[in-house]
Design an enzyme around this catalytic site. Structure first.
Site, PDB file in Angstrom:
ATOM      1  N   CYS A  48       0.823  -1.220   0.000  1.00  0.00           N
ATOM      2  CA  CYS A  48       0.000   0.000   0.000  1.00  0.00           C
ATOM      3  C   CYS A  48       0.849   1.259   0.000  1.00  0.00           C
ATOM      4  O   CYS A  48       0.316   2.358   0.128  1.00  0.00           O
ATOM      5  CB  CYS A  48      -0.934  -0.004   1.200  1.00  0.00           C
ATOM      6  N   CYS A  51       4.866   1.648   3.772  1.00  0.00           N
ATOM      7  CA  CYS A  51       6.239   1.565   4.291  1.00  0.00           C
ATOM      8  C   CYS A  51       6.992   2.848   3.957  1.00  0.00           C
ATOM      9  O   CYS A  51       7.665   3.430   4.816  1.00  0.00           O
ATOM     10  CB  CYS A  51       6.949   0.350   3.705  1.00  0.00           C
ATOM     11  N   CYS A 151       4.589  -7.277   4.012  1.00  0.00           N
ATOM     12  CA  CYS A 151       4.278  -7.889   2.707  1.00  0.00           C
ATOM     13  C   CYS A 151       5.527  -8.459   2.051  1.00  0.00           C
ATOM     14  O   CYS A 151       5.526  -9.598   1.576  1.00  0.00           O
ATOM     15  CB  CYS A 151       3.627  -6.854   1.791  1.00  0.00           C
ATOM     16  N   CYS A 189       3.675  -3.515   9.582  1.00  0.00           N
ATOM     17  CA  CYS A 189       2.732  -3.100   8.533  1.00  0.00           C
ATOM     18  C   CYS A 189       2.118  -1.770   8.931  1.00  0.00           C
ATOM     19  O   CYS A 189       0.985  -1.725   9.361  1.00  0.00           O
ATOM     20  CB  CYS A 189       1.654  -4.167   8.351  1.00  0.00           C
ATOM     21  N   HIS A 226       4.258  -7.461  25.267  1.00  0.00           N
ATOM     22  CA  HIS A 226       3.484  -7.668  26.495  1.00  0.00           C
ATOM     23  C   HIS A 226       4.370  -7.554  27.747  1.00  0.00           C
ATOM     24  O   HIS A 226       3.998  -6.898  28.719  1.00  0.00           O
ATOM     25  CB  HIS A 226       2.849  -9.057  26.415  1.00  0.00           C
ATOM     26  N   CYS A 229       4.965  -3.885  28.386  1.00  0.00           N
ATOM     27  CA  CYS A 229       3.824  -2.985  28.174  1.00  0.00           C
ATOM     28  C   CYS A 229       3.480  -2.216  29.447  1.00  0.00           C
ATOM     29  O   CYS A 229       3.472  -2.785  30.540  1.00  0.00           O
ATOM     30  CB  CYS A 229       2.611  -3.814  27.737  1.00  0.00           C
ATOM     31  N   CYS A 250      -5.852  -3.496  30.842  1.00  0.00           N
ATOM     32  CA  CYS A 250      -5.190  -4.230  29.756  1.00  0.00           C
ATOM     33  C   CYS A 250      -6.182  -4.513  28.627  1.00  0.00           C
ATOM     34  O   CYS A 250      -7.366  -4.758  28.853  1.00  0.00           O
ATOM     35  CB  CYS A 250      -4.646  -5.539  30.328  1.00  0.00           C
ATOM     36  N   CYS A 256      -5.803  -7.670  21.855  1.00  0.00           N
ATOM     37  CA  CYS A 256      -4.369  -7.322  21.816  1.00  0.00           C
ATOM     38  C   CYS A 256      -3.495  -8.573  21.651  1.00  0.00           C
ATOM     39  O   CYS A 256      -3.658  -9.562  22.358  1.00  0.00           O
ATOM     40  CB  CYS A 256      -3.978  -6.575  23.084  1.00  0.00           C
ATOM     41  N   CYS A 265       8.149  -1.330  19.880  1.00  0.00           N
ATOM     42  CA  CYS A 265       7.194  -0.214  19.733  1.00  0.00           C
ATOM     43  C   CYS A 265       6.926   0.488  21.066  1.00  0.00           C
ATOM     44  O   CYS A 265       6.711   1.703  21.101  1.00  0.00           O
ATOM     45  CB  CYS A 265       5.870  -0.719  19.173  1.00  0.00           C
ATOM     46  N   CYS A 277       0.301   1.958  19.177  1.00  0.00           N
ATOM     47  CA  CYS A 277      -0.958   1.239  18.983  1.00  0.00           C
ATOM     48  C   CYS A 277      -1.703   0.959  20.291  1.00  0.00           C
ATOM     49  O   CYS A 277      -2.913   1.156  20.391  1.00  0.00           O
ATOM     50  CB  CYS A 277      -0.693  -0.083  18.274  1.00  0.00           C
ATOM     51  N   CYS A 283      -2.301  -3.961  19.988  1.00  0.00           N
ATOM     52  CA  CYS A 283      -1.265  -4.459  19.082  1.00  0.00           C
ATOM     53  C   CYS A 283      -1.908  -5.566  18.250  1.00  0.00           C
ATOM     54  O   CYS A 283      -2.511  -6.492  18.804  1.00  0.00           O
ATOM     55  CB  CYS A 283      -0.083  -5.004  19.886  1.00  0.00           C
ATOM     56  N   CYS A 286       1.630  -6.939  13.972  1.00  0.00           N
ATOM     57  CA  CYS A 286       1.950  -6.716  12.552  1.00  0.00           C
ATOM     58  C   CYS A 286       3.379  -7.086  12.171  1.00  0.00           C
ATOM     59  O   CYS A 286       3.669  -7.207  10.986  1.00  0.00           O
ATOM     60  CB  CYS A 286       1.639  -5.276  12.158  1.00  0.00           C
TER      61      CYS A 286
END
Ligand code: FSX
Ligand code: SF4
Ligand code: SF4
Length: 304
Positions: A48, A51, A151, A189, A226, A229, A250, A256, A265, A277, A283, A286
């Site tokens: 798409c 990226c 991808c 992604c 996790h 987190c 949570c 998630c 992340c 996210c 999450c 991805c």
């Protein structure tokens, strides 16, 4: 272009060191890159363009500086001015000039159905050029390949069931065709811009980074979301959100996938450090090779 300490600090997100490299190492690498080495060819298949947009969104200096000056970009379908046969000629010229030395970045999956004709990337001398042709031809002669995004790295959304165009990952195409060029997968992604720029910086300064079993750089994909987190204390206390609006709970029952996902992340944070996210949603895993079929339904509990 003069690469200054300020440029370096911008690339590195304002920190004094980046991935353990000294300022001198990175400045030297950037200075070398501005001389036109190494050449980077960036091709796009079934994706798409997210990226490339991710790189555009969050990297400072801006994408023009990164793609045209820092990494000596020779071909990129989204940002270059050339189009049609002229663009294809440039691509093949660059591949010839830097034969065996260029780095190939592949964004998007590789459709194999209809002999690759579901993904036409151009025409050259009256012949169709498919993404399948290009991945094999350029992948074979590259010094190294970065499969950028879910991808290219694993098939991702274009390869989701029933995968009508027969999309495969770059590593699968290489395996099918006996191509042995070193390959790194950058999941996501889209991928976080730091994962892309950081991997390139590592290659320029220290060579290929250490990778995990999925060929992902351990620098970015070695820690479980996790386990790190900020909502883990709520998970441990079994305080689970039932609606998206609940902040102090949570999100595992909302779907998630953090327990099955490995990426940084939670500390890189997205959108120039604004949020990530799990702050406002979940999450969806991805960065994992199982995405998306293996983590579906996305918004139902599948783990934890
Ligand atoms: Fe895939 Fe790139 Fe997802 Fe999109 O093109 S990784 S669909 S965000 O952006 O390949
Ligand atoms: Fe955080 Fe998700 Fe783990 Fe809950 S399940 S603690 S929201 S990563
Ligand atoms: Fe992907 Fe999960 Fe990271 Fe979001 S938090 S970018 S879904 S790995």
């Amino acid at each position: 272009m003069t690469v200054t300490r300020r440029d370096f600090l911008k690339v590195c997100g304002g920190t004094a060191t980046f991935l353990g490299f000294s300022k001198l190492q990175v400045l030297e690498a950037l200075a070398q890159a501005k001389e036109g080495k190494p050449a980077v060819l960036w091709i796009q298949g079934a994706g798409c363009t997210g990226c490339s947009v991710s790189l555009l969104n969050a990297v400072d200096p801006d994408i023009a500086k990164v793609l045209l000056e820092i990494i000596s970009l020779k071909f990129h379908p989204t940002v270059m001015a050339a189009a049609g046969e002229m663009a294809m000629a440039k691509l093949y010229d660059a591949a010839k000039t830097y034969d065996g030395k260029y780095f190939l970045v592949v964004e998007g999956g590789v459709p194999t159905g209809a002999n690759g004709h579901y993904c036409m990337v151009g025409e050259y001398k009256g012949k169709d050029v498919t993404m399948l042709d290009l991945t094999k031809r350029l992948g074979h002669r590259a010094a190294g390949v970065l499969a950028v995004g879910a991808c290219a790295a694993f098939g991702g959304i274009p390869a989701a069931k029933p995968n009508p165009t027969g999309v495969k990952s770059v590593q699968q195409i290489f395996k099918d065709n006996g191509i042995k060029t070193p390959l790194i997968n950058i999941g996501g992604c889209p991928p976080h811009p730091t994962w892309m720029v950081g991997t390139i910086a590592h290659i320029l300064t220290k060579g290929l980074p250490e990778v995990d079993g999925y060929k992902r750089p351990k620098l970015f994909f070695n820690n479980n979301i996790h386990d790190n987190c900020p909502y883990l204390k709520h998970y441990d206390a079994q305080k689970f959100a039932k609606t998206w609006g609940e902040k102090d709970a949570c999100r595992v029952k909302l779907g998630c996938k953090g327990p099955d996902t490995n990426a940084d992340c939670y500390k890189k944070i997205w959108n120039n450090g604004v949020n990530w996210c799990v702050d406002n949603a979940i999450c969806i895993g991805c960065v994992e090779p199982t995405f998306p079929d293996g983590v579906s339904p996305l918004y139902e509990q599948t783990t934890g």
